[in-house]
Scaffold this motif. Structure first.
Motif, short mmCIF file in Angstrom:
data_model
loop_
_atom_site.label_atom_id
_atom_site.label_comp_id
_atom_site.label_asym_id
_atom_site.label_seq_id
_atom_site.Cartn_x
_atom_site.Cartn_y
_atom_site.Cartn_z
N GLY A 147 39.40 39.62 40.62
CA GLY A 147 39.38 38.50 39.69
C GLY A 147 39.51 38.95 38.22
O GLY A 147 39.36 40.11 37.88
N ALA A 191 37.47 38.50 35.71
CA ALA A 191 36.22 38.94 35.08
C ALA A 191 36.10 40.46 35.10
O ALA A 191 35.69 41.10 34.12
N GLN A 192 36.39 41.06 36.23
CA GLN A 192 36.33 42.51 36.32
C GLN A 192 37.37 43.17 35.43
O GLN A 192 37.14 44.22 34.83
N ALA A 195 34.11 37.31 48.82
CA ALA A 195 33.60 37.23 47.43
C ALA A 195 33.73 38.58 46.74
O ALA A 195 34.08 38.66 45.54
N ALA A 196 33.44 39.66 47.50
CA ALA A 196 33.57 40.99 46.91
C ALA A 196 35.02 41.28 46.55
O ALA A 196 35.31 41.81 45.46
N SER A 236 35.83 39.17 43.56
CA SER A 236 35.27 39.69 42.29
C SER A 236 35.99 40.94 41.85
O SER A 236 36.13 41.21 40.65
N THR A 237 36.46 41.72 42.81
CA THR A 237 37.19 42.93 42.45
C THR A 237 38.54 42.59 41.88
O THR A 237 38.99 43.20 40.89
N ASP A 261 30.86 36.94 52.16
CA ASP A 261 30.49 38.04 51.24
C ASP A 261 31.65 39.00 51.05
O ASP A 261 31.93 39.47 49.93
#
Length: 440
Positions: free
Chosen positions: A367, A369-370, A360-361, A364-365, A357
Protein backbone atom coordinates in the motif's frame (compact mmCIF):
# COMPACT_ATOMS: atom_id res chain seq x y z
CA UNK A 1 -146.24 -53.95 -65.58
CA UNK A 2 -145.77 -56.82 -63.19
CA UNK A 3 -142.39 -57.70 -61.61
CA UNK A 4 -140.44 -60.94 -62.04
CA UNK A 5 -141.96 -64.11 -60.67
CA UNK A 6 -140.21 -65.10 -57.45
CA UNK A 7 -142.34 -68.09 -56.63
CA UNK A 8 -139.98 -70.45 -58.53
CA UNK A 9 -136.91 -71.20 -56.37
CA UNK A 10 -134.77 -71.95 -59.42
CA UNK A 11 -135.48 -68.56 -60.91
CA UNK A 12 -134.89 -66.84 -57.57
CA UNK A 13 -131.50 -68.54 -57.14
CA UNK A 14 -130.32 -67.22 -60.49
CA UNK A 15 -131.70 -63.73 -59.99
CA UNK A 16 -129.36 -61.05 -58.60
CA UNK A 17 -129.30 -61.03 -54.80
CA UNK A 18 -130.30 -57.71 -53.20
CA UNK A 19 -132.55 -56.31 -50.54
CA UNK A 20 -135.38 -56.32 -53.09
CA UNK A 21 -134.58 -59.89 -54.22
CA UNK A 22 -133.33 -61.87 -51.13
CA UNK A 23 -132.62 -65.60 -51.25
CA UNK A 24 -134.66 -67.89 -49.07
CA UNK A 25 -132.94 -70.07 -46.47
CA UNK A 26 -133.36 -73.20 -48.58
CA UNK A 27 -131.50 -71.55 -51.44
CA UNK A 28 -128.63 -70.46 -49.18
CA UNK A 29 -128.32 -73.93 -47.60
CA UNK A 30 -128.38 -75.53 -51.03
CA UNK A 31 -125.59 -73.30 -52.29
CA UNK A 32 -123.51 -73.97 -49.14
CA UNK A 33 -124.04 -77.72 -49.58
CA UNK A 34 -122.94 -77.51 -53.21
CA UNK A 35 -119.69 -75.75 -52.24
CA UNK A 36 -118.92 -78.15 -49.39
CA UNK A 37 -119.62 -81.24 -51.46
CA UNK A 38 -117.08 -80.05 -54.04
CA UNK A 39 -114.30 -80.61 -51.48
CA UNK A 40 -114.48 -84.35 -51.99
CA UNK A 41 -112.73 -86.93 -49.86
CA UNK A 42 -110.03 -85.68 -47.48
CA UNK A 43 -107.74 -87.11 -44.77
CA UNK A 44 -108.20 -85.48 -41.37
CA UNK A 45 -106.16 -85.91 -38.16
CA UNK A 46 -107.50 -85.35 -34.66
CA UNK A 47 -108.51 -86.80 -31.30
CA UNK A 48 -111.68 -88.81 -30.86
CA UNK A 49 -114.23 -87.64 -28.26
CA UNK A 50 -117.86 -88.44 -27.45
CA UNK A 51 -118.23 -91.80 -29.20
CA UNK A 52 -121.90 -92.69 -29.49
CA UNK A 53 -123.04 -96.14 -30.68
CA UNK A 54 -126.81 -96.47 -30.73
CA UNK A 55 -128.06 -100.07 -30.81
CA UNK A 56 -130.22 -100.85 -33.80
CA UNK A 57 -129.01 -97.90 -35.87
CA UNK A 58 -126.80 -97.94 -38.93
CA UNK A 59 -124.85 -94.81 -37.96
CA UNK A 60 -122.33 -94.16 -35.19
CA UNK A 61 -121.58 -90.64 -34.06
CA UNK A 62 -118.34 -89.22 -32.65
CA UNK A 63 -116.53 -85.91 -32.43
CA UNK A 64 -113.07 -85.27 -33.89
CA UNK A 65 -111.19 -82.55 -32.03
CA UNK A 66 -108.07 -80.58 -32.93
CA UNK A 67 -105.58 -81.20 -30.06
CA UNK A 68 -103.93 -77.80 -30.56
CA UNK A 69 -107.10 -75.67 -30.55
CA UNK A 70 -110.62 -75.71 -29.19
CA UNK A 71 -112.10 -76.73 -32.57
CA UNK A 72 -114.03 -79.88 -33.39
CA UNK A 73 -116.17 -81.42 -36.12
CA UNK A 74 -118.96 -84.01 -36.01
CA UNK A 75 -118.17 -87.36 -37.60
CA UNK A 76 -120.51 -90.10 -38.70
CA UNK A 77 -119.60 -93.58 -39.76
CA UNK A 78 -120.82 -97.12 -39.85
CA UNK A 79 -120.77 -99.01 -36.52
CA UNK A 80 -118.97 -101.83 -38.32
CA UNK A 81 -116.14 -99.42 -39.18
CA UNK A 82 -115.57 -98.75 -35.48
CA UNK A 83 -115.61 -102.45 -34.72
CA UNK A 84 -113.06 -103.23 -37.46
CA UNK A 85 -110.35 -100.81 -36.17
CA UNK A 86 -107.06 -102.46 -35.18
CA UNK A 87 -107.03 -100.68 -31.82
CA UNK A 88 -110.31 -100.07 -29.99
CA UNK A 89 -111.17 -96.40 -30.10
CA UNK A 90 -111.66 -94.54 -26.83
CA UNK A 91 -111.92 -90.91 -25.83
CA UNK A 92 -108.60 -89.29 -26.55
CA UNK A 93 -107.46 -91.72 -29.24
CA UNK A 94 -105.35 -90.09 -31.91
CA UNK A 95 -106.64 -91.06 -35.37
CA UNK A 96 -106.44 -90.24 -39.06
CA UNK A 97 -109.77 -90.57 -40.92
CA UNK A 98 -110.76 -90.50 -44.58
CA UNK A 99 -114.11 -88.85 -45.14
CA UNK A 100 -116.27 -86.59 -47.21
CA UNK A 101 -117.71 -83.35 -45.73
CA UNK A 102 -121.50 -83.25 -45.80
CA UNK A 103 -123.81 -80.34 -45.21
CA UNK A 104 -127.33 -81.11 -44.02
CA UNK A 105 -129.55 -78.44 -45.47
CA UNK A 106 -132.42 -79.24 -43.13
CA UNK A 107 -130.43 -78.35 -39.96
CA UNK A 108 -127.66 -76.26 -41.50
CA UNK A 109 -124.92 -78.44 -39.95
CA UNK A 110 -121.67 -79.85 -41.28
CA UNK A 111 -120.42 -83.33 -40.55
CA UNK A 112 -117.76 -85.64 -41.88
CA UNK A 113 -118.89 -88.97 -43.24
CA UNK A 114 -115.84 -91.22 -42.89
CA UNK A 115 -115.08 -94.46 -44.67
CA UNK A 116 -111.70 -95.27 -43.08
CA UNK A 117 -110.30 -94.78 -39.57
CA UNK A 118 -106.63 -95.41 -38.82
CA UNK A 119 -105.36 -95.06 -35.27
CA UNK A 120 -101.99 -93.34 -35.13
CA UNK A 121 -99.40 -95.79 -33.79
CA UNK A 122 -96.75 -95.12 -31.18
CA UNK A 123 -94.02 -94.96 -33.80
CA UNK A 124 -95.91 -92.34 -35.75
CA UNK A 125 -96.58 -90.37 -32.57
CA UNK A 126 -92.93 -90.43 -31.61
CA UNK A 127 -91.95 -89.32 -35.11
CA UNK A 128 -94.34 -86.36 -34.95
CA UNK A 129 -93.06 -85.44 -31.50
CA UNK A 130 -89.48 -85.55 -32.84
CA UNK A 131 -90.42 -83.28 -35.74
CA UNK A 132 -92.01 -80.83 -33.33
CA UNK A 133 -88.90 -80.97 -31.12
CA UNK A 134 -86.67 -80.12 -34.09
CA UNK A 135 -88.95 -77.23 -35.07
CA UNK A 136 -89.00 -75.71 -31.59
CA UNK A 137 -85.26 -76.25 -31.22
CA UNK A 138 -84.68 -74.29 -34.42
CA UNK A 139 -86.87 -71.50 -33.03
CA UNK A 140 -84.79 -71.38 -29.83
CA UNK A 141 -87.53 -72.33 -27.35
CA UNK A 142 -85.21 -74.84 -25.66
CA UNK A 143 -82.27 -72.43 -25.32
CA UNK A 144 -80.80 -72.74 -21.77
CA UNK A 145 -80.26 -68.97 -21.71
CA UNK A 146 -84.04 -68.52 -21.60
CA UNK A 147 -84.38 -70.52 -18.39
CA UNK A 148 -85.49 -68.40 -15.44
CA UNK A 149 -84.10 -69.13 -11.96
CA UNK A 150 -86.48 -70.34 -9.26
CA UNK A 151 -87.00 -68.16 -6.17
CA UNK A 152 -85.37 -69.42 -2.98
CA UNK A 153 -88.60 -69.33 -0.96
CA UNK A 154 -91.65 -68.54 -3.13
CA UNK A 155 -94.58 -66.71 -1.56
CA UNK A 156 -96.97 -68.92 -3.46
CA UNK A 157 -96.69 -72.06 -5.60
CA UNK A 158 -99.10 -72.80 -8.42
CA UNK A 159 -99.83 -76.48 -9.00
CA UNK A 160 -101.59 -77.90 -12.06
CA UNK A 161 -102.40 -81.60 -11.70
CA UNK A 162 -105.16 -84.14 -12.01
CA UNK A 163 -108.08 -84.18 -9.62
CA UNK A 164 -107.10 -85.88 -6.35
CA UNK A 165 -104.13 -87.45 -8.15
CA UNK A 166 -101.13 -89.09 -6.53
CA UNK A 167 -98.89 -86.46 -8.14
CA UNK A 168 -100.84 -83.68 -6.43
CA UNK A 169 -100.68 -85.47 -3.08
CA UNK A 170 -96.92 -86.07 -3.40
CA UNK A 171 -96.12 -82.45 -4.25
CA UNK A 172 -98.28 -80.92 -1.51
CA UNK A 173 -97.35 -83.38 1.25
CA UNK A 174 -93.58 -83.32 0.58
CA UNK A 175 -93.50 -79.53 0.27
CA UNK A 176 -95.52 -79.07 3.48
CA UNK A 177 -93.18 -81.41 5.38
CA UNK A 178 -90.20 -79.41 4.19
CA UNK A 179 -91.71 -75.97 4.89
CA UNK A 180 -95.03 -75.85 6.74
CA UNK A 181 -95.76 -72.23 5.76
CA UNK A 182 -95.70 -72.85 2.01
CA UNK A 183 -98.91 -71.81 0.23
CA UNK A 184 -100.26 -73.70 -2.78
CA UNK A 185 -102.75 -72.56 -5.40
CA UNK A 186 -103.93 -75.92 -6.74
CA UNK A 187 -105.66 -76.05 -10.13
CA UNK A 188 -107.14 -79.40 -11.14
CA UNK A 189 -107.35 -80.31 -14.81
CA UNK A 190 -107.47 -83.44 -16.98
CA UNK A 191 -103.94 -84.66 -17.60
CA UNK A 192 -104.81 -86.82 -20.59
CA UNK A 193 -107.44 -86.92 -23.23
CA UNK A 194 -108.76 -84.35 -25.72
CA UNK A 195 -109.66 -81.65 -23.18
CA UNK A 196 -106.40 -81.73 -21.21
CA UNK A 197 -104.50 -79.11 -23.22
CA UNK A 198 -107.34 -76.58 -23.16
CA UNK A 199 -107.85 -76.83 -19.40
CA UNK A 200 -104.13 -76.73 -18.64
CA UNK A 201 -103.68 -73.65 -20.84
CA UNK A 202 -106.50 -71.86 -18.98
CA UNK A 203 -105.04 -72.64 -15.55
CA UNK A 204 -101.53 -71.75 -16.72
CA UNK A 205 -102.67 -68.30 -17.88
CA UNK A 206 -104.50 -67.65 -14.60
CA UNK A 207 -101.53 -68.65 -12.43
CA UNK A 208 -99.08 -66.65 -14.55
CA UNK A 209 -101.23 -63.54 -14.08
CA UNK A 210 -101.37 -63.98 -10.28
CA UNK A 211 -98.63 -61.78 -8.67
CA UNK A 212 -98.58 -63.98 -5.54
CA UNK A 213 -97.59 -67.09 -7.51
CA UNK A 214 -93.81 -67.10 -8.03
CA UNK A 215 -93.40 -70.60 -9.48
CA UNK A 216 -95.75 -72.99 -11.32
CA UNK A 217 -95.53 -76.80 -11.16
CA UNK A 218 -97.19 -78.96 -13.82
CA UNK A 219 -97.34 -82.46 -12.35
CA UNK A 220 -98.62 -85.84 -13.48
CA UNK A 221 -97.79 -89.47 -12.73
CA UNK A 222 -96.35 -91.89 -15.25
CA UNK A 223 -98.19 -93.18 -18.26
CA UNK A 224 -97.94 -94.41 -21.82
CA UNK A 225 -96.86 -92.30 -24.74
CA UNK A 226 -100.49 -91.68 -25.67
CA UNK A 227 -101.30 -90.61 -22.10
CA UNK A 228 -98.45 -88.07 -22.08
CA UNK A 229 -99.29 -86.59 -25.49
CA UNK A 230 -100.88 -83.39 -24.04
CA UNK A 231 -97.50 -82.47 -22.52
CA UNK A 232 -95.89 -82.52 -25.96
CA UNK A 233 -98.60 -80.35 -27.48
CA UNK A 234 -97.27 -77.37 -29.45
CA UNK A 235 -99.82 -74.91 -28.03
CA UNK A 236 -98.90 -75.83 -24.44
CA UNK A 237 -95.17 -75.63 -25.16
CA UNK A 238 -95.44 -72.16 -26.65
CA UNK A 239 -97.62 -70.99 -23.76
CA UNK A 240 -95.02 -72.18 -21.23
CA UNK A 241 -92.28 -70.40 -23.18
CA UNK A 242 -94.29 -67.14 -22.98
CA UNK A 243 -94.88 -67.38 -19.22
CA UNK A 244 -93.28 -64.74 -17.04
CA UNK A 245 -93.41 -67.07 -14.03
CA UNK A 246 -90.87 -69.93 -13.84
CA UNK A 247 -92.44 -73.27 -14.74
CA UNK A 248 -91.36 -76.67 -13.38
CA UNK A 249 -92.17 -79.81 -15.35
CA UNK A 250 -92.85 -82.88 -13.19
CA UNK A 251 -94.37 -85.30 -15.70
CA UNK A 252 -94.18 -89.04 -15.19
CA UNK A 253 -91.07 -90.78 -13.99
CA UNK A 254 -87.39 -90.58 -14.89
CA UNK A 255 -87.66 -92.40 -18.30
CA UNK A 256 -90.61 -90.22 -19.40
CA UNK A 257 -89.46 -87.24 -21.47
CA UNK A 258 -92.29 -85.17 -22.93
CA UNK A 259 -91.30 -81.98 -24.73
CA UNK A 260 -92.57 -79.95 -21.77
CA UNK A 261 -89.38 -81.01 -19.93
CA UNK A 262 -87.30 -79.19 -22.55
CA UNK A 263 -89.20 -75.91 -22.63
CA UNK A 264 -89.82 -75.65 -18.86
CA UNK A 265 -87.42 -73.65 -16.72
CA UNK A 266 -86.68 -76.75 -14.62
CA UNK A 267 -87.27 -80.45 -15.20
CA UNK A 268 -88.00 -82.60 -12.17
CA UNK A 269 -87.65 -86.36 -12.40
CA UNK A 270 -90.84 -86.94 -10.38
CA UNK A 271 -93.50 -84.82 -8.65
CA UNK A 272 -91.73 -85.51 -5.34
CA UNK A 273 -88.48 -84.22 -6.83
CA UNK A 274 -90.32 -81.09 -7.99
CA UNK A 275 -91.50 -80.38 -4.43
CA UNK A 276 -87.93 -80.77 -3.13
CA UNK A 277 -86.51 -78.44 -5.78
CA UNK A 278 -89.13 -75.71 -5.35
CA UNK A 279 -89.53 -75.67 -1.55
CA UNK A 280 -86.42 -75.65 0.66
CA UNK A 281 -86.17 -77.98 3.68
CA UNK A 282 -86.59 -75.87 6.81
CA UNK A 283 -84.57 -78.27 8.95
CA UNK A 284 -81.72 -78.39 6.45
CA UNK A 285 -81.78 -74.60 6.10
CA UNK A 286 -81.75 -74.11 9.89
CA UNK A 287 -78.89 -76.60 10.17
CA UNK A 288 -77.07 -74.69 7.45
CA UNK A 289 -77.69 -71.40 9.27
CA UNK A 290 -76.38 -72.87 12.54
CA UNK A 291 -73.35 -74.27 10.75
CA UNK A 292 -72.67 -70.88 9.15
CA UNK A 293 -73.03 -69.18 12.55
CA UNK A 294 -70.59 -71.64 14.11
CA UNK A 295 -68.11 -71.23 11.28
CA UNK A 296 -68.43 -67.45 11.29
CA UNK A 297 -67.95 -67.32 15.08
CA UNK A 298 -64.89 -69.56 14.80
CA UNK A 299 -63.53 -67.44 11.97
CA UNK A 300 -64.16 -64.28 13.99
CA UNK A 301 -62.36 -65.71 17.04
CA UNK A 302 -59.43 -66.78 14.89
CA UNK A 303 -59.29 -63.33 13.34
CA UNK A 304 -59.39 -61.67 16.79
CA UNK A 305 -56.56 -63.93 18.03
CA UNK A 306 -54.50 -63.20 14.94
CA UNK A 307 -55.04 -59.47 15.19
CA UNK A 308 -54.36 -59.57 18.95
CA UNK A 309 -51.01 -61.20 18.21
CA UNK A 310 -50.27 -58.48 15.68
CA UNK A 311 -51.15 -55.78 18.22
CA UNK A 312 -49.03 -57.48 20.90
CA UNK A 313 -46.09 -57.63 18.51
CA UNK A 314 -46.48 -53.96 17.71
CA UNK A 315 -46.70 -53.05 21.36
CA UNK A 316 -43.51 -55.04 22.07
CA UNK A 317 -41.53 -52.92 19.68
CA UNK A 318 -39.33 -50.27 21.34
CA UNK A 319 -40.97 -47.52 19.39
CA UNK A 320 -44.27 -48.25 21.15
CA UNK A 321 -43.06 -49.65 24.48
CA UNK A 322 -40.66 -46.66 25.01
CA UNK A 323 -41.64 -43.89 22.61
CA UNK A 324 -39.13 -41.51 24.24
CA UNK A 325 -36.26 -43.60 22.83
CA UNK A 326 -36.85 -42.09 19.42
CA UNK A 327 -36.82 -38.56 20.86
CA UNK A 328 -33.69 -39.26 22.91
CA UNK A 329 -31.79 -40.74 20.00
CA UNK A 330 -32.82 -37.92 17.72
CA UNK A 331 -31.93 -35.36 20.44
CA UNK A 332 -28.45 -36.87 20.75
CA UNK A 333 -28.09 -36.77 17.03
CA UNK A 334 -29.14 -33.11 17.00
CA UNK A 335 -26.56 -32.31 19.70
CA UNK A 336 -23.85 -34.05 17.70
CA UNK A 337 -24.90 -32.23 14.56
CA UNK A 338 -24.87 -28.87 16.41
CA UNK A 339 -21.40 -29.63 17.82
CA UNK A 340 -20.09 -30.63 14.40
CA UNK A 341 -21.69 -27.53 12.87
CA UNK A 342 -20.14 -25.28 15.47
CA UNK A 343 -16.77 -26.93 14.97
CA UNK A 344 -17.02 -26.50 11.20
CA UNK A 345 -18.12 -22.88 11.55
CA UNK A 346 -15.21 -22.07 13.89
CA UNK A 347 -12.75 -23.79 11.62
CA UNK A 348 -14.12 -21.83 8.70
CA UNK A 349 -13.91 -18.57 10.63
CA UNK A 350 -10.28 -19.27 11.67
CA UNK A 351 -9.37 -20.00 8.08
CA UNK A 352 -11.04 -16.83 6.88
CA UNK A 353 -9.32 -14.78 9.60
CA UNK A 354 -5.92 -16.17 8.61
CA UNK A 355 -6.68 -15.35 5.00
CA UNK A 356 -7.76 -11.86 6.00
CA UNK A 357 -4.54 -11.29 8.04
CA UNK A 358 -2.43 -12.50 5.17
CA UNK A 359 -4.19 -10.23 2.71
CA UNK A 360 -3.94 -7.28 5.14
CA UNK A 361 -0.21 -7.86 5.50
CA UNK A 362 0.24 -7.98 1.77
CA UNK A 363 -1.94 -4.88 1.39
CA UNK A 364 0.01 -2.99 4.01
CA UNK A 365 3.24 -4.00 2.35
CA UNK A 366 2.14 -2.95 -1.09
CA UNK A 367 0.00 0.00 0.00
CA UNK A 368 0.99 3.74 -0.31
CA UNK A 369 1.41 4.17 3.48
CA UNK A 370 4.48 1.96 3.57
CA UNK A 371 5.85 3.72 0.50
CA UNK A 372 5.38 7.08 2.18
CA UNK A 373 7.01 5.76 5.30
CA UNK A 374 10.14 5.01 3.29
CA UNK A 375 10.45 8.72 2.28
CA UNK A 376 8.34 8.91 -0.82
CA UNK A 377 5.50 11.39 -1.41
CA UNK A 378 2.27 11.33 -3.40
CA UNK A 379 1.67 14.46 -5.52
CA UNK A 380 -1.92 15.28 -6.51
CA UNK A 381 -3.07 18.10 -8.76
CA UNK A 382 -5.98 19.86 -7.11
CA UNK A 383 -6.88 22.61 -9.57
CA UNK A 384 -8.63 20.19 -11.88
CA UNK A 385 -11.87 18.23 -11.47
CA UNK A 386 -11.50 15.59 -10.42
CA UNK A 387 -8.13 15.83 -8.65
CA UNK A 388 -5.70 13.16 -9.75
CA UNK A 389 -2.25 11.88 -8.94
CA UNK A 390 0.53 13.36 -11.02
CA UNK A 391 2.62 10.84 -12.91
CA UNK A 392 4.56 12.87 -15.51
CA UNK A 393 5.82 16.43 -16.15
CA UNK A 394 3.01 16.87 -18.61
CA UNK A 395 0.64 16.91 -15.65
CA UNK A 396 2.65 19.74 -13.95
CA UNK A 397 2.26 22.88 -15.99
CA UNK A 398 3.58 26.05 -14.37
CA UNK A 399 1.08 27.51 -11.90
CA UNK A 400 -0.68 24.18 -11.23
CA UNK A 401 -1.90 23.74 -7.67
CA UNK A 402 -0.60 20.65 -5.98
CA UNK A 403 -1.20 18.66 -2.82
CA UNK A 404 1.83 16.77 -1.55
CA UNK A 405 1.13 13.91 0.82
CA UNK A 406 3.90 12.50 2.99
CA UNK A 407 3.95 9.89 5.79
CA UNK A 408 2.85 12.19 8.59
CA UNK A 409 0.64 14.66 6.67
CA UNK A 410 0.25 16.77 3.55
CA UNK A 411 1.16 20.18 2.14
CA UNK A 412 0.02 22.39 -0.74
CA UNK A 413 2.33 23.83 -3.40
CA UNK A 414 2.34 25.53 -6.74
CA UNK A 415 4.48 24.66 -9.74
CA UNK A 416 6.90 27.42 -10.69
CA UNK A 417 9.35 25.51 -12.78
CA UNK A 418 9.96 21.97 -14.04
CA UNK A 419 13.20 20.17 -14.90
CA UNK A 420 13.16 17.12 -17.16
CA UNK A 421 15.38 14.23 -16.14
CA UNK A 422 18.41 13.64 -18.39
CA UNK A 423 18.61 10.23 -20.00
CA UNK A 424 21.55 8.18 -18.62
CA UNK A 425 24.61 7.65 -20.84
CA UNK A 426 25.18 4.20 -22.20
CA UNK A 427 28.73 2.73 -21.41
CA UNK A 428 30.51 0.16 -23.48
CA UNK A 429 30.94 -3.20 -21.83
CA UNK A 430 34.61 -4.14 -21.50
CA UNK A 431 35.63 -7.15 -23.51
CA UNK A 432 36.00 -10.38 -21.74
CA UNK A 433 39.40 -11.94 -21.26
CA UNK A 434 40.61 -14.58 -23.58
CA UNK A 435 40.12 -18.00 -22.30
CA UNK A 436 43.73 -18.99 -23.06
CA UNK A 437 45.19 -15.60 -22.13
CA UNK A 438 46.85 -14.44 -19.03
CA UNK A 439 45.06 -14.14 -15.75
CA UNK A 440 45.91 -10.42 -15.46
Amino acid sequence: MSGPDTSDPSRRSTSPNSAEHPWPVRTVNTKIADWIHRLGQIWVEGQVTQISRRPGTRTAFLTLRDPAADISISVTCSPDLLARTEVPLTDGSHVVVLGRPSYYTGRGTVSLRVSDIRPVGIGELLLRIERLRQLLTAEGLFDPRLKRPLPFLPRGVGLISGRASAAQHDVVSVATERWAAVRFDVREAPVQGPTAVTRILTHLADLDADPDVEVIIIARGGGSVEDLLPFSDEALLRAVARCRTPVVSAIGHEPDNPLLDLVADLRAATPTDAAKRVVPDVEAELAGVNDLRRRSAQALRSWVRRESGVVAGLRARPVLSRPEVIVDSEARRVVELVRALRRDVLRHIDAEERTRDHLAARLSTLGPAQTLARGYAVVQRTDVDPPHVVGTLADLPPGAALRIRVADGSATAQVTDTTRKRAPRRTRKPPTAQKNGDDT
